[in-house]
Design an enzyme around this catalytic site. Sequence first.
Site, PDB file in Angstrom:
ATOM      1  N   HIS A   9       9.980 -16.583  21.130  1.00 35.79           N
ATOM      2  CA  HIS A   9      10.779 -15.755  22.035  1.00 35.79           C
ATOM      3  C   HIS A   9       9.990 -15.408  23.286  1.00 35.79           C
ATOM      4  O   HIS A   9       8.757 -15.413  23.297  1.00 35.79           O
ATOM      5  CB  HIS A   9      11.254 -14.478  21.328  1.00 35.79           C
ATOM      6  CG  HIS A   9      10.146 -13.553  20.930  1.00 35.79           C
ATOM      7  ND1 HIS A   9       9.514 -12.724  21.822  1.00 35.79           N
ATOM      8  CD2 HIS A   9       9.568 -13.327  19.734  1.00 35.79           C
ATOM      9  CE1 HIS A   9       8.588 -12.023  21.201  1.00 35.79           C
ATOM     10  NE2 HIS A   9       8.605 -12.378  19.920  1.00 35.79           N
ATOM     11  N   GLY A  10      10.720 -15.093  24.344  1.00 37.41           N
ATOM     12  CA  GLY A  10      10.082 -14.636  25.576  1.00 37.41           C
ATOM     13  C   GLY A  10       9.449 -13.265  25.366  1.00 37.41           C
ATOM     14  O   GLY A  10       9.629 -12.627  24.325  1.00 37.41           O
ATOM     15  N   TRP A  14       8.010  -4.455  24.295  1.00 35.65           N
ATOM     16  CA  TRP A  14       6.793  -3.979  23.632  1.00 35.65           C
ATOM     17  C   TRP A  14       5.636  -4.949  23.785  1.00 35.65           C
ATOM     18  O   TRP A  14       4.486  -4.522  23.815  1.00 35.65           O
ATOM     19  CB  TRP A  14       7.059  -3.692  22.159  1.00 35.65           C
ATOM     20  CG  TRP A  14       7.681  -2.341  21.917  1.00 35.65           C
ATOM     21  CD1 TRP A  14       8.285  -1.521  22.846  1.00 35.65           C
ATOM     22  CD2 TRP A  14       7.764  -1.659  20.677  1.00 35.65           C
ATOM     23  NE1 TRP A  14       8.745  -0.382  22.241  1.00 35.65           N
ATOM     24  CE2 TRP A  14       8.431  -0.438  20.901  1.00 35.65           C
ATOM     25  CE3 TRP A  14       7.361  -1.956  19.390  1.00 35.65           C
ATOM     26  CZ2 TRP A  14       8.689   0.481  19.897  1.00 35.65           C
ATOM     27  CZ3 TRP A  14       7.621  -1.047  18.379  1.00 35.65           C
ATOM     28  CH2 TRP A  14       8.266   0.164  18.640  1.00 35.65           C
ATOM     29  N   GLY A  22       6.419  -6.503  15.328  1.00 37.94           N
ATOM     30  CA  GLY A  22       6.862  -6.826  13.980  1.00 37.94           C
ATOM     31  C   GLY A  22       8.359  -6.877  13.850  1.00 37.94           C
ATOM     32  O   GLY A  22       9.026  -7.605  14.571  1.00 37.94           O
ATOM     33  N   GLU A 108       9.282 -12.068  12.654  1.00 37.56           N
ATOM     34  CA  GLU A 108       7.834 -11.926  12.799  1.00 37.56           C
ATOM     35  C   GLU A 108       7.268 -11.167  11.608  1.00 37.56           C
ATOM     36  O   GLU A 108       8.006 -10.542  10.854  1.00 37.56           O
ATOM     37  CB  GLU A 108       7.510 -11.184  14.101  1.00 37.56           C
ATOM     38  CG  GLU A 108       7.823 -12.024  15.317  1.00 37.56           C
ATOM     39  CD  GLU A 108       7.307 -11.409  16.597  1.00 37.56           C
ATOM     40  OE1 GLU A 108       6.273 -10.722  16.578  1.00 37.56           O
ATOM     41  OE2 GLU A 108       7.947 -11.647  17.623  1.00 37.56           O
TER      42      GLU A 108
END
Length: 135
Positions: A9-10, A14, A22, A108
């Site tokens: 993902h880009g 955060w 996470g 993740e």
Amino acid sequence: MSHLILIRHGQSIWNDKNLFTGWVDIPLSQKGIFEALNAGEKLSKFNIDIVYTSKLARAIQTALILLSKLDTQKTPVIIHTKGKMKKWSNYASSIEIIPIIQKKALNERYYGTLQGLNKKEVGLKYGEQQLKLWR
């Protein structure tokens, strides 16, 4: 010839703040949106048949943004596999689609109580060596 394309993902909001993310469902930052657009342009000539993402918004956003740049008449459709959403998703049978399948197994890693904490501050508190184990 078949291809397996792996995309992370880009940048998320955060990620930009150097926080452990996470499983927290954080969206893409502006930079992350531009990264997804750029990836889509680079992949625009590929014939993508199916997409798998995690269940997290940042991965789904990345996939949808990337797919918007493809040179195709196919429509990206999130495939639902349970309940009424599965039943209601039959509208896609009348169009040519790129199925997007979400799998929790692609999420993740889970950071527990570290989620939301600054990585640099955690490194200073517990040591850089310990921080490397968490990454």
